[in-house]
Motif scaffolding. Structure first.
Motif, PDB file in Angstrom:
ATOM      1  N   SER A   1       0.838  -1.192   0.000  1.00 55.69           N
ATOM      2  CA  SER A   1       0.000   0.000   0.000  1.00 55.69           C
ATOM      3  C   SER A   1       0.880   1.251   0.000  1.00 55.69           C
ATOM      4  O   SER A   1       1.835   1.346   0.778  1.00 55.69           O
ATOM      5  CB  SER A   1      -0.897  -0.025   1.249  1.00 55.69           C
ATOM      6  OG  SER A   1      -1.665   1.142   1.306  1.00 55.69           O
TER       7      SER A   1
ATOM      8  N   LYS B   1       1.421   2.098  -6.963  1.00 61.74           N
ATOM      9  CA  LYS B   1       0.744   1.353  -8.027  1.00 61.74           C
ATOM     10  C   LYS B   1      -0.247   2.237  -8.789  1.00 61.74           C
ATOM     11  O   LYS B   1      -0.253   2.246 -10.015  1.00 61.74           O
ATOM     12  CB  LYS B   1       0.001   0.138  -7.436  1.00 61.74           C
ATOM     13  CG  LYS B   1       0.900  -0.825  -6.666  1.00 61.74           C
ATOM     14  CD  LYS B   1       0.114  -1.979  -6.073  1.00 61.74           C
ATOM     15  CE  LYS B   1      -0.948  -1.606  -5.063  1.00 61.74           C
ATOM     16  NZ  LYS B   1      -0.423  -1.000  -3.807  1.00 61.74           N
TER      17      LYS B   1
ATOM     18  N   ARG C   1     -12.607  -3.568  -5.846  1.00 65.17           N
ATOM     19  CA  ARG C   1     -13.211  -4.105  -4.621  1.00 65.17           C
ATOM     20  C   ARG C   1     -14.609  -3.524  -4.375  1.00 65.17           C
ATOM     21  O   ARG C   1     -15.338  -4.014  -3.514  1.00 65.17           O
ATOM     22  CB  ARG C   1     -12.295  -3.841  -3.427  1.00 65.17           C
ATOM     23  CG  ARG C   1     -11.198  -4.890  -3.281  1.00 65.17           C
ATOM     24  CD  ARG C   1     -10.244  -4.565  -2.167  1.00 65.17           C
ATOM     25  NE  ARG C   1      -9.282  -5.642  -1.948  1.00 65.17           N
ATOM     26  CZ  ARG C   1      -9.499  -6.698  -1.177  1.00 65.17           C
ATOM     27  NH1 ARG C   1     -10.629  -6.811  -0.514  1.00 65.17           N
ATOM     28  NH2 ARG C   1      -8.578  -7.633  -1.053  1.00 65.17           N
TER      29      ARG C   1
ATOM     30  N   ARG D   1      -7.604 -12.588  -0.549  1.00 66.14           N
ATOM     31  CA  ARG D   1      -6.649 -11.876  -1.430  1.00 66.14           C
ATOM     32  C   ARG D   1      -6.340 -12.739  -2.648  1.00 66.14           C
ATOM     33  O   ARG D   1      -6.151 -12.228  -3.753  1.00 66.14           O
ATOM     34  CB  ARG D   1      -5.366 -11.547  -0.667  1.00 66.14           C
ATOM     35  CG  ARG D   1      -5.534 -10.463   0.416  1.00 66.14           C
ATOM     36  CD  ARG D   1      -4.173 -10.206   1.030  1.00 66.14           C
ATOM     37  NE  ARG D   1      -4.188  -9.539   2.309  1.00 66.14           N
ATOM     38  CZ  ARG D   1      -3.841  -8.267   2.512  1.00 66.14           C
ATOM     39  NH1 ARG D   1      -3.501  -7.500   1.506  1.00 66.14           N
ATOM     40  NH2 ARG D   1      -3.818  -7.759   3.736  1.00 66.14           N
TER      41      ARG D   1
ATOM     42  N   ASN E   1      -9.271 -12.482  -4.909  1.00 66.13           N
ATOM     43  CA  ASN E   1      -9.225 -11.146  -5.516  1.00 66.13           C
ATOM     44  C   ASN E   1      -8.312 -11.163  -6.752  1.00 66.13           C
ATOM     45  O   ASN E   1      -8.695 -10.737  -7.844  1.00 66.13           O
ATOM     46  CB  ASN E   1      -8.693 -10.173  -4.460  1.00 66.13           C
ATOM     47  CG  ASN E   1      -8.796  -8.715  -4.845  1.00 66.13           C
ATOM     48  OD1 ASN E   1      -9.796  -8.286  -5.424  1.00 66.13           O
ATOM     49  ND2 ASN E   1      -7.767  -7.935  -4.545  1.00 66.13           N
TER      50      ASN E   1
ATOM     51  N   ILE F   1      -2.153  -5.004  -4.638  1.00 65.43           N
ATOM     52  CA  ILE F   1      -1.050  -5.428  -3.754  1.00 65.43           C
ATOM     53  C   ILE F   1      -0.632  -6.849  -4.118  1.00 65.43           C
ATOM     54  O   ILE F   1       0.543  -7.144  -4.233  1.00 65.43           O
ATOM     55  CB  ILE F   1      -1.478  -5.363  -2.271  1.00 65.43           C
ATOM     56  CG1 ILE F   1      -1.775  -3.913  -1.866  1.00 65.43           C
ATOM     57  CG2 ILE F   1      -0.361  -5.923  -1.382  1.00 65.43           C
ATOM     58  CD1 ILE F   1      -2.308  -3.758  -0.433  1.00 65.43           C
ATOM     59  N   SER F   2      -1.614  -7.712  -4.309  1.00 67.26           N
ATOM     60  CA  SER F   2      -1.373  -9.124  -4.685  1.00 67.26           C
ATOM     61  C   SER F   2      -0.121  -9.666  -4.004  1.00 67.26           C
ATOM     62  O   SER F   2       0.884  -9.927  -4.654  1.00 67.26           O
ATOM     63  CB  SER F   2      -1.299  -9.276  -6.212  1.00 67.26           C
ATOM     64  OG  SER F   2      -0.500  -8.306  -6.837  1.00 67.26           O
TER      65      SER F   2
ATOM     66  N   LYS G   1      -2.875   7.379   2.833  1.00 71.05           N
ATOM     67  CA  LYS G   1      -4.266   7.242   3.293  1.00 71.05           C
ATOM     68  C   LYS G   1      -4.387   7.156   4.814  1.00 71.05           C
ATOM     69  O   LYS G   1      -5.473   6.898   5.330  1.00 71.05           O
ATOM     70  CB  LYS G   1      -4.888   5.988   2.686  1.00 71.05           C
ATOM     71  CG  LYS G   1      -4.917   5.987   1.165  1.00 71.05           C
ATOM     72  CD  LYS G   1      -5.454   4.661   0.648  1.00 71.05           C
ATOM     73  CE  LYS G   1      -5.387   4.606  -0.865  1.00 71.05           C
ATOM     74  NZ  LYS G   1      -5.604   3.238  -1.373  1.00 71.05           N
TER      75      LYS G   1
ATOM     76  N   LEU H   1      -3.319   4.803   6.578  1.00 73.75           N
ATOM     77  CA  LEU H   1      -3.572   3.414   6.976  1.00 73.75           C
ATOM     78  C   LEU H   1      -2.438   2.832   7.810  1.00 73.75           C
ATOM     79  O   LEU H   1      -2.662   2.012   8.704  1.00 73.75           O
ATOM     80  CB  LEU H   1      -3.802   2.549   5.722  1.00 73.75           C
ATOM     81  CG  LEU H   1      -5.040   2.901   4.897  1.00 73.75           C
ATOM     82  CD1 LEU H   1      -5.114   2.037   3.636  1.00 73.75           C
ATOM     83  CD2 LEU H   1      -6.313   2.730   5.722  1.00 73.75           C
TER      84      LEU H   1
ATOM     85  N   HIS I   1      -4.229  -7.401   9.963  1.00 76.38           N
ATOM     86  CA  HIS I   1      -3.854  -7.975   8.657  1.00 76.38           C
ATOM     87  C   HIS I   1      -3.464  -6.908   7.653  1.00 76.38           C
ATOM     88  O   HIS I   1      -3.893  -6.946   6.499  1.00 76.38           O
ATOM     89  CB  HIS I   1      -5.000  -8.833   8.076  1.00 76.38           C
ATOM     90  CG  HIS I   1      -5.387  -9.966   8.954  1.00 76.38           C
ATOM     91  ND1 HIS I   1      -4.569 -11.053   9.168  1.00 76.38           N
ATOM     92  CD2 HIS I   1      -6.495 -10.170   9.706  1.00 76.38           C
ATOM     93  CE1 HIS I   1      -5.164 -11.881   9.997  1.00 76.38           C
ATOM     94  NE2 HIS I   1      -6.322 -11.363  10.351  1.00 76.38           N
TER      95      HIS I   1
HETATM   96  N1  LIG Z   1      -5.476  -5.007   5.690  1.00 74.28           N
HETATM   97  C1  LIG Z   1      -5.189  -4.361   4.554  1.00 74.28           C
HETATM   98  N2  LIG Z   1      -4.029  -4.629   3.872  1.00 74.28           N
HETATM   99  C2  LIG Z   1      -3.761  -3.970   2.744  1.00 74.28           C
HETATM  100  N3  LIG Z   1      -4.568  -3.024   2.184  1.00 74.28           N
HETATM  101  C3  LIG Z   1      -5.732  -2.734   2.809  1.00 74.28           C
HETATM  102  C4  LIG Z   1      -6.083  -3.380   4.017  1.00 74.28           C
HETATM  103  N4  LIG Z   1      -7.292  -2.897   4.412  1.00 74.28           N
HETATM  104  C5  LIG Z   1      -7.668  -1.991   3.503  1.00 74.28           C
HETATM  105  N5  LIG Z   1      -6.737  -1.878   2.533  1.00 74.28           N
HETATM  106  C6  LIG Z   1      -6.923  -1.031   1.344  1.00 74.28           C
HETATM  107  O1  LIG Z   1      -7.183  -1.947   0.271  1.00 74.28           O
HETATM  108  C7  LIG Z   1      -6.321  -1.703  -0.822  1.00 74.28           C
HETATM  109  C8  LIG Z   1      -5.673  -2.999  -1.340  1.00 74.28           C
HETATM  110  O2  LIG Z   1      -6.557  -3.712  -2.107  1.00 74.28           O
HETATM  111  P1  LIG Z   1      -5.995  -4.815  -3.094  1.00 74.28           P
HETATM  112  O3  LIG Z   1      -7.186  -5.401  -3.748  1.00 74.28           O
HETATM  113  O4  LIG Z   1      -4.954  -4.228  -3.958  1.00 74.28           O
HETATM  114  O5  LIG Z   1      -5.322  -5.855  -2.072  1.00 74.28           O
HETATM  115  S1  LIG Z   1      -4.895  -7.369  -2.322  1.00 74.28           S
HETATM  116  O6  LIG Z   1      -4.257  -7.449  -3.664  1.00 74.28           O
HETATM  117  O7  LIG Z   1      -6.083  -8.207  -2.274  1.00 74.28           O
HETATM  118  O8  LIG Z   1      -3.959  -7.710  -1.240  1.00 74.28           O
HETATM  119  C9  LIG Z   1      -5.219  -0.785  -0.339  1.00 74.28           C
HETATM  120  O9  LIG Z   1      -5.063   0.136  -1.397  1.00 74.28           O
HETATM  121  P2  LIG Z   1      -3.626   0.687  -1.845  1.00 74.28           P
HETATM  122  O10 LIG Z   1      -3.199   1.557  -0.722  1.00 74.28           O
HETATM  123  O11 LIG Z   1      -3.930   1.434  -3.105  1.00 74.28           O
HETATM  124  O12 LIG Z   1      -2.711  -0.477  -2.083  1.00 74.28           O
HETATM  125  C10 LIG Z   1      -5.757  -0.185   0.940  1.00 74.28           C
HETATM  126  O13 LIG Z   1      -6.271   1.099   0.686  1.00 74.28           O
END
Ligand SMILES: Nc1ncnc2c1ncn2[C@@H]1O[C@H](COP(=O)(O)OS(=O)(=O)O)[C@@H](OP(=O)(O)O)[C@H]1O
Ligand SMILES: Nc1ncnc2c1ncn2[C@@H]1O[C@H](COP(=O)(O)OP(=O)(O)O)[C@@H](O)[C@H]1O
Length: 183
Positions: A14, A18, A44, A58, A61, A84-85, A123, A125, A136
């Motif tokens: 994150s 990307k 999502r 994941r 996804n 993120i995958s 963000k 986060l 997680h």
């Molecule tokens: N626990 C946790 N871990 C990681 N990310 C989280 C989580 N909860 C919410 N988010 C938000 O969800 C975005 C990632 O979604 P993805 O679909 O790319 O994730 S994955 O590929 O299924 O791992 C990610 O977006 P990006 O910041 O753009 O990567 C986050 O905003």
């Protein structure tokens, strides 16, 4: 020139960059190719609505995104996936699915050290995750399996966006997906 589609699969934690890179790539590719972006964060809300962040979810996804990407790419679209995958196995599975359909799969690893991501915290986060409010969370309380041999590595903490974009475009040119001078 190779008019078959392709999948550019952008993986990274994150805040690694990307979405930023996928937007910049779309702008550069759009004059020459039909382009679609599938951003994990956005899909999502529809394709993968209801999935959480367990390993199983994941993986599902990635599988669903990969399926749609492959359908589009089979019809000549250049698909940019930004997700993120975190699991090597899921990415390999999607690569194999793409190969079955004779679609080029280009894995782009967007790397940035965790401390850079924490100070970016686009963000907010990481702050929550470090405070234990977001379980997680990738890189903090959940794994991220970095690609072992990505097709392209972008180091977003040390190189400008444009440098990463150019290397990805070079990889597409090398596979014949762009004309030598375009983009
Ligand atoms: N626990 C946790 N871990 C990681 N990310 C989280 C989580 N909860 C919410 N988010 C938000 O969800 C975005 C990632 O979604 P993805 O679909 O790319 O994730 S994955 O590929 O299924 O791992 C990610 O977006 P990006 O910041 O753009 O990567 C986050 O905003
Ligand atoms: N070289 C770079 N490549 C991509 N993003 C960068 C780079 N340098 C700085 N950034 C910044 O890092 C942040 C990345 O956020 P974002 O693209 O939303 O990441 P992700 O989609 O991986 O969560 C943005 O604020 C962006 O401006």
């Amino acid at each position: 020139m190779n008019r078959r589609g392709f999948i550019l699969w952008l993986t990274g934690m994150s805040g690694a960059g990307k979405s930023t890179l996928s937007r910049a790539l779309r702008e550069r590719l759009a004059p020459e190719r039909a382009v679609e972006v599938l951003d994990g964060d956005e899909v999502r809300t529809w394709l993968t609505r209801g999935l959480g962040f367990s390993r199983e979810d994941r993986e599902e996804n990635a599988r669903r995104i990969g399926h749609v990407a492959r359908l589009l790419a089979r019809h000549g679209v250049g698909v940019i996936v930004a997700a993120i995958s975190p699991y090597q196995g899921s990415r390999a599975e999607v690569r194999a699915l793409a190969a079955e359909a004779q679609v080029d799969f280009v894995e782009v690893y967007i790397e940035a050290p965790l401390d850079a991501l924490i100070s970016r915290d686009v963000k907010g986060l990481y702050k929550k995750a470090l405070a234990g409010e977001l379980p997680h969370f990738t890189g903090v309380s959940d794994p991220y399996e970095a690609p072992e041999s990505p097709d392209v590595t972008v180091r977003s903490a040390t190189e400008p966006v444009e440098a990463g974009v150019e290397r990805v475009l070079d990889a597409l040119r090398a596979r014949g997906h762009l004309s030598p001078r375009a983009a």
